[in-house]
Design a protein around this motif. Structure first.
Motif, PDB file in Angstrom:
ATOM      1  N   GLU A  60       0.753  -1.177   0.057  1.00  0.00           N
ATOM      2  CA  GLU A  60      -0.107   0.106  -0.171  1.00  0.00           C
ATOM      3  C   GLU A  60       0.690   1.229  -0.280  1.00  0.00           C
ATOM      4  OE1 GLU A  60      -3.588   0.468  -0.211  1.00  0.00           O
ATOM      5  OE2 GLU A  60      -2.989  -1.448  -1.049  1.00  0.00           O
ATOM      6  N   GLY A  61       2.320   0.970   0.228  1.00  0.00           N
ATOM      7  CA  GLY A  61       3.192   2.410  -0.087  1.00  0.00           C
ATOM      8  C   GLY A  61       3.179   3.072   1.172  1.00  0.00           C
ATOM      9  N   LEU A  62       2.755   2.636   2.446  1.00  0.00           N
ATOM     10  CA  LEU A  62       2.875   2.944   3.525  1.00  0.00           C
ATOM     11  C   LEU A  62       4.329   3.126   4.115  1.00  0.00           C
ATOM     12  CD1 LEU A  62      -0.450   1.713   5.197  1.00  0.00           C
ATOM     13  CD2 LEU A  62      -0.077   4.047   4.118  1.00  0.00           C
ATOM     14  N   VAL A  63       5.073   2.182   3.699  1.00  0.00           N
ATOM     15  CA  VAL A  63       6.418   2.145   4.121  1.00  0.00           C
ATOM     16  C   VAL A  63       7.408   1.981   2.801  1.00  0.00           C
ATOM     17  CG1 VAL A  63       6.246   1.266   6.458  1.00  0.00           C
ATOM     18  CG2 VAL A  63       6.453  -0.346   4.573  1.00  0.00           C
ATOM     19  N   SER A  64       8.591   2.207   2.822  1.00  0.00           N
ATOM     20  CA  SER A  64       9.365   2.317   1.513  1.00  0.00           C
ATOM     21  C   SER A  64       9.938   0.916   1.369  1.00  0.00           C
ATOM     22  CB  SER A  64      10.735   3.066   1.905  1.00  0.00           C
ATOM     23  OG  SER A  64      11.305   2.622   3.018  1.00  0.00           O
ATOM     24  N   SER A  65       9.738  -0.074   2.201  1.00  0.00           N
ATOM     25  CA  SER A  65      10.760  -1.329   1.866  1.00  0.00           C
ATOM     26  C   SER A  65       9.766  -2.289   2.532  1.00  0.00           C
ATOM     27  CB  SER A  65      12.047  -1.471   1.947  1.00  0.00           C
ATOM     28  OG  SER A  65      12.438  -1.407   3.244  1.00  0.00           O
ATOM     29  N   GLY A  66       9.998  -3.631   2.404  1.00  0.00           N
ATOM     30  CA  GLY A  66       9.546  -4.712   3.312  1.00  0.00           C
ATOM     31  C   GLY A  66      10.187  -4.768   4.570  1.00  0.00           C
ATOM     32  N   GLY A  67      11.739  -4.533   4.681  1.00  0.00           N
ATOM     33  CA  GLY A  67      12.284  -4.418   5.900  1.00  0.00           C
ATOM     34  C   GLY A  67      11.702  -3.323   6.903  1.00  0.00           C
ATOM     35  N   VAL A  68      11.479  -2.167   6.266  1.00  0.00           N
ATOM     36  CA  VAL A  68      10.888  -1.081   7.215  1.00  0.00           C
ATOM     37  C   VAL A  68       9.581  -1.500   7.916  1.00  0.00           C
ATOM     38  CG1 VAL A  68      10.141   1.181   7.235  1.00  0.00           C
ATOM     39  CG2 VAL A  68      12.000   0.836   6.000  1.00  0.00           C
ATOM     40  N   ALA A  69       8.709  -2.296   6.787  1.00  0.00           N
ATOM     41  CA  ALA A  69       7.364  -2.686   7.355  1.00  0.00           C
ATOM     42  C   ALA A  69       7.459  -3.716   8.484  1.00  0.00           C
ATOM     43  CB  ALA A  69       6.628  -3.376   6.221  1.00  0.00           C
ATOM     44  N   LYS A  70       8.541  -4.468   8.494  1.00  0.00           N
ATOM     45  CA  LYS A  70       8.747  -5.582   9.409  1.00  0.00           C
ATOM     46  C   LYS A  70       9.288  -4.726  10.813  1.00  0.00           C
ATOM     47  CE  LYS A  70      10.150  -9.374   6.485  1.00  0.00           C
ATOM     48  NZ  LYS A  70      11.102 -10.434   6.156  1.00  0.00           N
ATOM     49  N   ALA A  71      10.156  -3.763  10.524  1.00  0.00           N
ATOM     50  CA  ALA A  71      10.554  -3.080  11.741  1.00  0.00           C
ATOM     51  C   ALA A  71       9.515  -2.095  12.522  1.00  0.00           C
ATOM     52  CB  ALA A  71      11.496  -1.940  11.413  1.00  0.00           C
ATOM     53  N   VAL A  72       8.472  -1.448  11.690  1.00  0.00           N
ATOM     54  CA  VAL A  72       7.548  -0.742  12.440  1.00  0.00           C
ATOM     55  C   VAL A  72       6.525  -1.655  13.016  1.00  0.00           C
ATOM     56  CG1 VAL A  72       7.626   1.169  10.958  1.00  0.00           C
ATOM     57  CG2 VAL A  72       6.066  -0.684  10.112  1.00  0.00           C
TER      58      VAL A  72
END
Length: 70
Positions: free
Chosen positions: A20-32
């Motif tokens: 959905e473009g709420l984060v820049s990457s899968g790694g950032v998504a996992k971190a948040v």
């Protein structure tokens, strides 16, 4: 509230944030998610691979996403 259409379920939580473009990457998504910044159905969720299904509500940074199977 935005509606997010998915074509299969379940979908992992971090993938929804990424797609959905709420984060820049899968790694950032996992971190948040791991940091407790995401809620699923009103409850803080820290499982990056939490299975999301149609009808779930994902909340992140003031945005609410309603998940719908298409």
């Amino acid at each position: 509230m935005s509606v997010v259409g998915i074509n299969r379920e379940p979908v992992e939580l971090y993938k929804i944030l990424k797609l959905e473009g709420l984060v820049s990457s899968g790694g950032v998504a996992k971190a948040v998610v791991a940091e407790g910044q995401v809620k699923v159905n009103g409850i803080i969720e820290t499982q990056k691979r939490k299975k999301i299904v149609s009808g779930d509500i994902v909340e992140f940074e003031g945005q609410n996403l309603e998940i719908k199977l298409i």
